[in-house]
Design an enzyme around this catalytic site. Structure first.
Site, PDB file in Angstrom:
ATOM      1  CG  HIS A  68     -46.812  16.501  84.752  1.00 34.03           C
ATOM      2  ND1 HIS A  68     -45.948  16.294  85.781  1.00 34.03           N
ATOM      3  CD2 HIS A  68     -46.222  17.397  83.921  1.00 34.03           C
ATOM      4  CE1 HIS A  68     -44.884  17.038  85.607  1.00 34.03           C
ATOM      5  NE2 HIS A  68     -45.019  17.720  84.483  1.00 34.03           N
TER       6      HIS A  68
ATOM      7  CG  ASP B 281     -46.198  21.769  76.870  1.00 37.26           C
ATOM      8  OD1 ASP B 281     -45.976  22.990  76.809  1.00 37.26           O
ATOM      9  OD2 ASP B 281     -45.331  20.930  77.144  1.00 37.26           O
TER      10      ASP B 281
HETATM   11  N1  ACO Z   1     -53.390  10.026  77.010  1.00 34.54           N
HETATM   12  C1  ACO Z   1     -53.917   8.801  77.264  1.00 34.54           C
HETATM   13  N2  ACO Z   1     -53.519   8.008  78.263  1.00 34.54           N
HETATM   14  C2  ACO Z   1     -52.530   8.455  79.060  1.00 34.54           C
HETATM   15  C3  ACO Z   1     -51.939   9.727  78.875  1.00 34.54           C
HETATM   16  C4  ACO Z   1     -52.389  10.523  77.796  1.00 34.54           C
HETATM   17  N3  ACO Z   1     -51.873  11.732  77.559  1.00 34.54           N
HETATM   18  N4  ACO Z   1     -50.975   9.919  79.803  1.00 34.54           N
HETATM   19  C5  ACO Z   1     -50.974   8.822  80.562  1.00 34.54           C
HETATM   20  N5  ACO Z   1     -51.919   7.943  80.120  1.00 34.54           N
HETATM   21  C6  ACO Z   1     -52.281   6.650  80.732  1.00 34.54           C
HETATM   22  C7  ACO Z   1     -51.245   5.567  80.397  1.00 34.54           C
HETATM   23  O1  ACO Z   1     -51.600   4.878  79.230  1.00 34.54           O
HETATM   24  C8  ACO Z   1     -51.313   4.711  81.637  1.00 34.54           C
HETATM   25  O2  ACO Z   1     -52.479   3.935  81.586  1.00 34.54           O
HETATM   26  P1  ACO Z   1     -52.515   2.436  82.224  1.00 34.54           P
HETATM   27  O3  ACO Z   1     -52.284   2.646  83.695  1.00 34.54           O
HETATM   28  O4  ACO Z   1     -53.830   1.909  81.860  1.00 34.54           O
HETATM   29  O5  ACO Z   1     -51.380   1.696  81.563  1.00 34.54           O
HETATM   30  C9  ACO Z   1     -51.531   5.727  82.766  1.00 34.54           C
HETATM   31  O6  ACO Z   1     -52.214   6.825  82.155  1.00 34.54           O
HETATM   32  C10 ACO Z   1     -50.224   6.204  83.412  1.00 34.54           C
HETATM   33  O7  ACO Z   1     -49.412   6.738  82.384  1.00 34.54           O
HETATM   34  P2  ACO Z   1     -47.825   6.626  82.341  1.00 34.54           P
HETATM   35  O8  ACO Z   1     -47.385   6.700  80.925  1.00 34.54           O
HETATM   36  O9  ACO Z   1     -47.383   5.452  83.158  1.00 34.54           O
HETATM   37  O10 ACO Z   1     -47.436   7.944  83.117  1.00 34.54           O
HETATM   38  P3  ACO Z   1     -46.036   8.657  83.099  1.00 34.54           P
HETATM   39  O11 ACO Z   1     -45.928   9.397  84.370  1.00 34.54           O
HETATM   40  O12 ACO Z   1     -44.946   7.679  82.780  1.00 34.54           O
HETATM   41  O13 ACO Z   1     -46.133   9.655  81.848  1.00 34.54           O
HETATM   42  C11 ACO Z   1     -46.442  11.590  80.548  1.00 34.54           C
HETATM   43  C12 ACO Z   1     -46.308  11.028  81.963  1.00 34.54           C
HETATM   44  C13 ACO Z   1     -45.235  11.159  79.687  1.00 34.54           C
HETATM   45  C14 ACO Z   1     -46.442  13.117  80.607  1.00 34.54           C
HETATM   46  C15 ACO Z   1     -47.758  11.059  79.912  1.00 34.54           C
HETATM   47  O14 ACO Z   1     -48.866  11.473  80.695  1.00 34.54           O
HETATM   48  C16 ACO Z   1     -47.940  11.516  78.465  1.00 34.54           C
HETATM   49  O15 ACO Z   1     -47.418  10.858  77.550  1.00 34.54           O
HETATM   50  N6  ACO Z   1     -48.678  12.640  78.225  1.00 34.54           N
HETATM   51  C17 ACO Z   1     -48.843  13.158  76.882  1.00 34.54           C
HETATM   52  C18 ACO Z   1     -47.588  13.949  76.488  1.00 34.54           C
HETATM   53  C19 ACO Z   1     -47.490  15.268  77.211  1.00 34.54           C
HETATM   54  O16 ACO Z   1     -48.444  16.034  77.279  1.00 34.54           O
HETATM   55  N7  ACO Z   1     -46.290  15.564  77.710  1.00 34.54           N
HETATM   56  C20 ACO Z   1     -45.993  16.848  78.376  1.00 34.54           C
HETATM   57  C21 ACO Z   1     -45.669  16.637  79.813  1.00 34.54           C
HETATM   58  S1  ACO Z   1     -45.469  18.169  80.626  1.00 34.54           S
HETATM   59  C22 ACO Z   1     -43.975  18.726  80.136  1.00 34.54           C
HETATM   60  O17 ACO Z   1     -43.031  18.037  79.904  1.00 34.54           O
HETATM   61  C23 ACO Z   1     -43.878  20.132  79.991  1.00 34.54           C
END
Ligand code: ACO
Length: 442
Positions: free
Chosen positions: A318, A376
């Site tokens: 998140h 979620d």
């Molecule tokens: N699975 C694997 N790796 C992940 C995940 C994940 N679900 N989420 C983040 N990471 C990793 C990224 O690859 C990144 O790694 P790095 O530093 O080696 O490059 C690091 O963690 C940071 O991730 P970002 O994408 O920069 O974080 P951001 O804050 O931009 O994204 C998000 C947040 C979009 C929610 C992301 O965690 C994600 O895609 N999660 C899966 C989708 C999801 O569950 N969304 C629901 C969110 S809650 C809601 O809206 C109700």
């Protein structure tokens, strides 16, 4: 409360400035403090004084507004609506009472709650001509596509209450929107199954009415399962608002132009649909189906950790929570209760989700990046147990979040400083100025 990285509001001290190293010119940057959490550095004058922009794609450090609705401390895993912890509300309140709280700022008295509930019940029907909009969709249209379009179409129906400066107009819009979105979502569901639309039954409470409109058919009596209605009510409380998330920011940005408020909500619904946001609940169930069995979890997680695969563990991570999402904790507990009550407590997908969570939480990749289950990760499992199909998960989220979208639109529209159009800047990376060449010269 954790001490988040920046200055806590209670300790706001001046002392931030921006210096042009070439000229030595200094710009003092005032702090905008709130009642809790980090303050914001006001960079509004930076361009005027230095001819330079601030750059923050994804708004990771940027506040777009002040708001008194919802507070999140992502490090401590805290979520408050109007100051009240979401876990207390989920345990003791109802979605309708929470909706009143979010919209009005205070918990209602008995009389206020009754009046609010009566008004919402009175607005549940949709114009008969609006129903014919559904005929334009193919039978297998995604319900989110229909929801976005039909909610946007509400803007063609209510010309009487679109003055965003009039508090009564804003209130009528809020009540209409909250009351009608379940009716529209249920119609989208019925369209998908080719069943007749069911009119709302206004003697039912908000969530029972939604379940009735989705699952009843004219040919037979239908009784809403009280456990199902209660479970939905709790899920809706947890999803009701989440401050400046992508869809709410979209509603604010669209609304800042002074556009029709129903169109602004439709923009929010479109933003919610993405798998990185509200579409994640649908994506989680698809992911669990693909994994299929606990024995496949290690291979799946290896794929997730391999950046080249482009696969993410859906329902994990998140932008704001770097700790357990408090909503996920509540839903996880609810899952067991609800499944047991509904007699489906040996759901293999819940077993798989629990195993996946357990392995991921011990894995260095997720620990290092502070990736925890979000709201979620579990919500889909409850929706599934309630008999709600996967493609209706995100519309369910949209119904609940309508309360937050409407509250933010009202807060923004009622701002005595007036509506300021949201207009981000950019760092241009395209071709420099060049002269047009006629076809023959290219
Ligand atoms: N699975 C694997 N790796 C992940 C995940 C994940 N679900 N989420 C983040 N990471 C990793 C990224 O690859 C990144 O790694 P790095 O530093 O080696 O490059 C690091 O963690 C940071 O991730 P970002 O994408 O920069 O974080 P951001 O804050 O931009 O994204 C998000 C947040 C979009 C929610 C992301 O965690 C994600 O895609 N999660 C899966 C989708 C999801 O569950 N969304 C629901 C969110 S809650 C809601 O809206 C109700």
């Amino acid at each position: 409360m954790s001490n988040s990285p920046a200055t806590q509001a209670s300790q706001v001290k001046p002392g931030y400035s921006l210096v042009n190293d070439a000229t030595g010119e200094k710009l003092e940057l005032p702090l905008v403090g709130g009642s809790m959490g980090p303050a914001g550095i006001d960079v509004g004058k930076v361009y005027d004084r230095f001819g330079i922009f601030t750059y923050d794609p994804g708004f990771t450090s940027t506040c777009s507004c002040k708001s008194a609705i919802t507070y999140i401390d992502g490090d401590a895993g805290v979520l408050l609506y109007r100051g009240y912890p979401v876990d207390q509300l989920a345990e003791q309140s109802t979605f309708i009472e929470v909706a009143y709280l979010i919209l009005n700022g205070e918990l209602p008295t008995k009389a206020q709650l009754e009046a609010f509930e009566a008004s919402i019940r009175r607005h549940t029907m949709i114009n008969e001509s609006l129903k014919s909009f559904f005929n334009g969709f193919h039978y297998d249209a995604h319900p989110m596509a229909m929801l976005t379009a039909v909610v946007g179409s509400l803007s063609a129906f209510y010309h009487d209450t679109t003055n965003n400066k009039d508090p009564r107009h804003r209130e009528i819009f809020a009540h209409r929107m909250i009351a009608k979105v379940p009716t529209i979502a249920a119609a989208a569901y019925k369209k998908y199954f080719g069943q007749p639309f069911m009119y709302p039954q206004n003697h039912l409470d908000y969530c029972s009415n939604l379940l009735y409109m989705m699952f009843a058919v004219p040919a037979e009596p239908y009784h809403v399962h009280p456990v199902a209605a209660k479970a939905l009510d709790v899920l809706f409380i947890l999803h009701a608002d989440h401050e400046q998330n992508a869809s709410t920011s979209t509603v604010r940005l669209a609304g800042s132009t002074g556009c029709n408020p129903y169109a602004a909500i439709a923009a929010g619904i479109a933003a919610l649909w993405g798998p990185a946001h509200g579409g994640a609940n649908e994506a989680v169930l698809k992911m669990l189906s693909e994994i299929g069995d606990v024995k496949n979890v290690p291979a799946f997680l290896a794929k997730v950790k391999d950046k080249k695969s482009g696969v993410r563990l859906m329902g994990f991570g998140h932008r704001v929570y770097k700790n357990f999402d408090p909503r996920a904790r509540i839903i996880r507990e609810q899952c067991h209760k609800v499944l047991k009550h509904l007699g489906v407590d040996n759901d293999p997908q819940l077993e798989l989700a629990l195993k996946l969570e357990e392995i991921a939480l011990k894995d260095e990749y997720f620990i290092e990046r502070k990736l925890y289950p979000n709201v979620d990760f579990y919500s889909g499992i409850i929706y599934k147990a309630l008999g709600i199909p996967v493609n209706m998960f995100t519309p369910m989220f949209a119904i609940a979040r309508t309360v937050g979208w409407v509250a933010h639109w009202i807060e923004m529209s009622a701002d005595p400083a007036g509506l300021k159009i949201g207009r981000p800047r950019q760092v241009y990376t395209g071709a420099p100025r060049r002269d047009y060449k006629p076809l023959t010269a290219r």
